[in-house]
Design an enzyme around this catalytic site. Structure first.
Site, PDB file in Angstrom:
ATOM      1  N   GLU A 288      46.365  77.652  25.793  1.00 18.62           N
ATOM      2  CA  GLU A 288      45.287  78.425  25.158  1.00 18.62           C
ATOM      3  C   GLU A 288      45.841  79.530  24.270  1.00 18.62           C
ATOM      4  O   GLU A 288      45.198  79.941  23.314  1.00 18.62           O
ATOM      5  CB  GLU A 288      44.374  79.061  26.224  1.00 18.62           C
ATOM      6  CG  GLU A 288      43.277  78.125  26.706  1.00 18.62           C
ATOM      7  CD  GLU A 288      42.157  78.815  27.487  1.00 18.62           C
ATOM      8  OE1 GLU A 288      42.287  79.996  27.853  1.00 18.62           O
ATOM      9  OE2 GLU A 288      41.148  78.149  27.751  1.00 18.62           O
ATOM     10  N   HIS A 309      59.444  58.715  39.322  1.00 21.74           N
ATOM     11  CA  HIS A 309      59.027  57.319  39.507  1.00 21.74           C
ATOM     12  C   HIS A 309      57.761  57.042  38.722  1.00 21.74           C
ATOM     13  O   HIS A 309      56.985  56.137  39.053  1.00 21.74           O
ATOM     14  CB  HIS A 309      58.835  57.043  40.999  1.00 21.74           C
ATOM     15  CG  HIS A 309      60.094  57.291  41.762  1.00 21.74           C
ATOM     16  ND1 HIS A 309      60.969  56.281  42.111  1.00 21.74           N
ATOM     17  CD2 HIS A 309      60.671  58.453  42.175  1.00 21.74           C
ATOM     18  CE1 HIS A 309      62.011  56.815  42.733  1.00 21.74           C
ATOM     19  NE2 HIS A 309      61.867  58.119  42.777  1.00 21.74           N
ATOM     20  N   LYS A 423      31.529  73.358  24.113  1.00 20.18           N
ATOM     21  CA  LYS A 423      30.375  74.042  24.710  1.00 20.18           C
ATOM     22  C   LYS A 423      29.156  73.889  23.809  1.00 20.18           C
ATOM     23  O   LYS A 423      28.069  73.568  24.277  1.00 20.18           O
ATOM     24  CB  LYS A 423      30.663  75.544  24.872  1.00 20.18           C
ATOM     25  CG  LYS A 423      31.657  75.888  25.948  1.00 20.18           C
ATOM     26  CD  LYS A 423      31.691  77.404  26.117  1.00 20.18           C
ATOM     27  CE  LYS A 423      32.875  77.836  26.946  1.00 20.18           C
ATOM     28  NZ  LYS A 423      33.108  79.263  26.915  1.00 20.18           N
TER      29      LYS A 423
END
Ligand code: PA5
Length: 447
Positions: A288, A309, A423
C-alpha cells in the site's frame, strides 16, 4: 544488553556492489531528514515516527482494559481490516503457541473478524460464539469501512442477544478516530470504552497504538517490551547512526537498487510458520505504501520449508525478476531432538541427536546458496529471537525503511488512493445512496 536485529547484504553482492548500496544509503539520509523535519510527501501522517515514546502514557490504560476483557470473557473477537488488524495478528501469531486454540490449558483466545465478507466465515464464527464467553474489540480509523462495519453490526447483535445490551456494552471496546466516523457515534451512543487512533498515524503504521497494542495485551503478551524494542530500533535507525551502518537505509537502498536492476518482486521468506502473519503485515505495509503512480516493488511472501515444495520451483528456475528477504531467526523457544532408531529403516539416523532447529537452519543455508546460484539475490534480516522485544524492533525497522524506500521511489508512502476503486464499484452495484448513476453505468457494462 540485548542483541539487535541486523541486515546482511552479502548474498546480494553478486548482483549489486556494496559501494553502490552505501552510496544510495548515504544519499537517502536526506529522506530521513525530511521524515524528521516533516517536509516530505504525506507529512501529515508522521505520528508513527515517535510512537515508541508517545504511546507510553497510554500503556497502563491499555493493560487495564486488557485485564478487564480477560476477566469478563475467555475469548475476544478483534474486528478490523488492513492496518486495523494485520499488526496485532502478526505479533500474536508470532508469540502464541502454534496450537493455542486447541489447548486445554486456561488461556484467552483471540479470533479475528471483519477482514473479509465471506458468509460462511461469519456463519461459522457465529456458531462458535454461541458457546463462547466473548468480548469484542472493534477497530476502524475511518469508522466507515464496510467489512468491519458489517461484521460488527452482526456480532454486536449476537452479543447483545447473548448477554443483554448493558453487559454487551461492558464487553465492547471501540478503537477509532477521536471525533469522526460512524463507529465514534456508535461508541458514544452505546457507552463503549474507546481508544483513539491519532489523526497523524495511518492504518498500516498503527500497530504501536491501541490498534495493535490492545489485542496483543488481551492475548497476554508484554506490550511494554514490544514498545521498548521499537524504541531501540528508532535509535538505531536515527540520524546518529552512520548511513553506511543504518540498517533501514541499507535495506531501503538495497531493495531499490535491485528494483532498478530489473528485480521487481520481493519475496519475504520465513522459516517458521509463526512468521506467516508478520509477512502479511509486511505485504500490506509495502504494497500500500509503494504500489502507486505505476511504481513499486511487488511484495510477496512464502513460508519455508513448506513452500520449497510449492513456489520453490518458480523461485529457483522461473522468470528472473525476483529477490528475497530472509527473516533468519537465531534461536527457537523450544527444543525437539531427533531420536535414534535401532534399525534405521527411514535412514534418518545420520540426524539422530540433532535438534530440528539445526536441520531447519541447514535448510535455510542450503536454500540461500541454491537461490543465489539460481540468480536470486537475497537480503537477510538476522533476528536474535521471536520475542516481544525483537518483534518491536522488526516493526519499527520495516516501517522506517518503508517510508525511506517510498521517498526513494518518489511516491507518497502514507496514502492509498487505489483502495477506493473497488469500493466505489461495490457501493454502486449494491445501490448505496449517492451511487445510483454509477450503478446504472456499471450494470450496463456487465450486460
Ligand atoms: O493502511 C491503511 O490505512 C488501510 O489499510 C486501513 O488500515 C484499512 O483500509 C482499514 O481502514 P479503517 O481502519 O479506516 O477501517
Amino acid at each position: 544488553m540485548k542483541e539487535n536485529l541486523s541486515v546482511d547484504l552479502k548474498n546480494i553482492s553478486g548482483f549489486i556492489s556494496s559501494d553502490e548500496i552505501i552510496r544510495l544509503a548515504g544519499v537517502s539520509a536526506k529522506h530521513l531528514d525530511s521524515l524528521n523535519a516533516g517536509t516530505g510527501k504525506g507529512n501529515d501522517f508522521l505520528g508513527w515516527l515517535t510512537l515508541p515514546d508517545d504511546i507510553l502514557p497510554q500503556i497502563s490504560r491499555i493493560e487495564k482494559t486488557a485485564k478487564h476483557l480477560r476477566s469478563v470473557s475467555d475469548t475476544t473477537v478483534v474486528i478490523g481490516i488492513g492496518g486495523s488488524y494485520l499488526g496485532s495478528r502478526a505479533v500474536i501469531e508470532a508469540l502464541s503457541n502454534s496450537f493455542s486454540s486447541l489447548l486445554k490449558t486456561k488461556h484467552h483466545d483471540i479470533i479475528f473478524a471483519g477482514q473479509n465478507i465471506c458468509e460462511d466465515y461469519l456463519a461459522d464464527l457465529l456458531n462458535l460464539l454461541d458457546n463462547k464467553n466473548y468480548s469484542i474489540i472493534v477497530i476502524s480509523k475511518s469508522g466507515t469501512t464496510t467489512e468491519p462495519a458489517l461484521a460488527f453490526r452482526i456480532l454486536k447483535s449476537h452479543l447483545e442477544k447473548k448477554v443483554g445490551k448493558p453487559e454487551a456494552a461492558e464487553r465492547i471496546i471501540a478503537i477509532t478516530d477521536e471525533k469522526r466516523g460512524a463507529l465514534r457515534s456508535l461508541a458514544e451512543t452505546n457507552g463503549y470504552e474507546t481508544f483513539v487512533i491519532p489523526d497523524n498515524v495511518g492504518g498500516r503504521y498503527s500497530v504501536l497504538t491501541p490498534v495493535g497494542l490492545l489485542p496483543i495485551a488481551v492475548a497476554g503478551f508484554d506490550i511494554s517490551l514490544l514498545v521498548k524494542g521499537a524504541k531501540s530500533m528508532e535509535e538505531i535507525t536515527g540520524r546518529n547512526t552512520k548511513s553506511s551502518e543504518n540498517p533501514a537505509l541499507l535495506y531501503a537502498a538495497a531493495r531499490n537498487l535491485l528494483l532498478q536492476s530489473g528485480k521487481s518482486i520481493e519475496i519475504m521468506v520465513g522459516f517458521t510458520p509463526k512468521l506467516h502473519f508478520f509477512s502479511e503485515w509486511w505485504k500490506q505495509l509495502y504494497g500500500e505504501s509503494e504500489g502507486k503512480d505505476g511504481k513499486g516493488i511487488f511484495p510477496a511472501a512464502v513460508d519455508m520449508t513448506t513452500d520449497l515444495h510449492s513456489l520453490g520451483q518458480y523461485i529457483q528456475e522461473g522468470q528472473r525478476i525476483l529477490f528475497e528477504t530472509f527473516i533468519s531467526v537465531k534461536s527457537t523457544e523450544a527444543k525437539v531432538t531427533i531420536p535414534s532408531e535401532k534399525d534405521d529403516s527411514d535412514q534418518l539416523n545420520y540426524l539422530a541427536g540433532k535438534r530440528l532447529s539445526e536441520v531447519n537452519h541447514n535448510a535455510e543455508i542450503g536454500t540461500t546458496i541454491a537461490h543465489n546460484d539460481g540468480n536470486v539475490p537475497i537480503i537477510t534480516l538476522h533476528v536474535p529471537s521471536l520475542g516481544e522485544y525483537h518483534l518491536g524492533q522488526m516493526i519499527y525497522f520495516f516501517e522506517i525503511a518503508c517510508a525511506i524506500s517510498g521517498y526513494i521511489l518518489d511516491v507518497n508512502p502514507f496514502d492509498q488512493p487505489g483502495v477506493e476503486a473497488y469500493k466505489k464499484n461495490m457501493f454502486a452495484l449494491l445501490n448505496k445512496p449517492g451511487y445510483e448513476e454509477a450503478g446504472k453505468k456499471l450494470k450496463e457494462r456487465l450486460k
